[in-house]
Design an enzyme around this catalytic site. Structure first.
Site: not given
Length: 338
Positions: A188, A245
């Site tokens: 990610k 994120t």
């Protein structure tokens, strides 16, 4: 009960505060004497300037002091220091201690997941767990409601870590899918870099949603190929961590990517952010893993080319958008295949 946190960065500090709130005897370790001295003198981490480190949290650079009598050792070092740190504690850790990895990444060159490295380096029979999820240190340290997932091969080990960490502001879920949790945690960061690059290019909300969902598709395909579960990627370690994120200004990966999209080189962006940008290292491992497992991961690959080969971010975006037509489902009916 003594719990030691290896790594005095923002996340290591936040984890130490969680453990302190939970009533444990907490020690924080860094290999750098000057870092320990600054933390002792100020009781503050420069990355969390509004947070005081309680006086009864021990700060040390003495490895033996940190490991001695610890019933849980939590590793929160940068990805490139994981093996070195594990090797350092291997000969002195107690046989009844749990080693919990909260670092996120994939080892360079070997493409090894961190649980595999710990199993290789630590004594046979050591209890190992990994923890991931949408948990920015800036918010956890301020006791903002958050959640994460702990994975271990043995569910009883996962439950012990759950009991160690969970409190009124941090929910902890359990899993036995180490592959899914670790891949989600590491990759990610690459997608967040791509989202930041897109933000710097001004692609808008539609484009960000495209990068996030198709990026998750790439991670899920690799996860299944390696024996993990795609359902894990729909949870906290996948979708949850990806959202925070890619979208939060707390994210170093997003900030670095935005600077690159605005015209900085990768090296200039890393220096400007001023702290470890894990997605930079993970992008290289993602490329190698994709080649090793024969998985098509175009977003990760284009991000790698921008970071390591100097490809223009605008050209990388154009190449992604001009790929051949395809279905969102594979011919086998599996969802999330790029």
């Amino acid at each position: 009960m003594k719990v030691s946190v290896f790594g005095c960065g923002a996340w290591g500090t936040a984890v130490a505060l969680v453990l302190h709130d939970n009533g444990y005897n907490v020690t924080m370790w860094s290999k750098f004497d000057d870092e320990v001295k600054k933390l002792r003198d100020s009781r503050k981490n420069k990355l969390l300037p509004d947070i005081l480190i309680p006086n009864d949290i021990t700060l040390t650079s003495d490895l033996s002091e940190a490991v001695s009598e610890a019933k849980a050792v939590i590793i929160v070092v940068p990805s490139f220091a994981l093996r070195e740190t594990a090797a350092a504690i291997a000969e002195i850790i107690g046989s009844d201690a749990i080693v919990i990895c909260m670092s996120k990444g994939i080892e360079k060159d070997t493409c090894g997941l961190f649980s595999d490295i710990l199993e290789e380096v630590l004594p046979d029979g050591t209890m190992i767990a990994v923890v991931s999820g949408p948990t920015h240190a800036e918010e956890v340290s301020k006791r903002v409601p958050s959640a994460c997932v702990v994975a271990a091969t043995d569910m009883s080990v996962a439950m012990r870590v759950q009991n160690l960490l969970m409190n009124k502001y941090l929910r902890v879920y359990t899993s036995t899918d180490l592959i899914g949790v670790e891949l989600g945690a590491a990759l990610k960061n690459v997608i967040a870099l791509s989202a930041g690059i897109g933000t710097g290019l001004g692609i808008g909300d539609n484009g960000l949603a495209m990068l996030m969902t198709r990026g998750l598709a790439e991670i899920a395909e690799l996860c299944m190929k390696m024996g993990g579960s795609k359902e894990t990627l729909a949870g906290l370690a996948g979708l949850g961590d990806l959202i925070v994120t890619c979208m939060s200004e707390h994210s170093r990966n997003r900030r670095a990517g935005r600077l690159i999209g605005q015209g900085m080189s990768a090296e200039e962006a890393m220096q400007t952010v001023g702290a470890v940008v894990e997605g930079y290292y993970a992008a290289s491992s993602a490329k190698d893993l994709a080649e090793l497992m024969d998985v098509d991961m175009p977003i990760c690959l284009e991000t790698y080319r921008v970071l390591y080969e100097g490809k223009s971010p605008q050209k990388a975006l154009e190449d992604l958008m001009s790929r051949s037509r395809r279905s969102e489902q594979s011919t086998g009916g599996e969802l999330w295949v790029t």
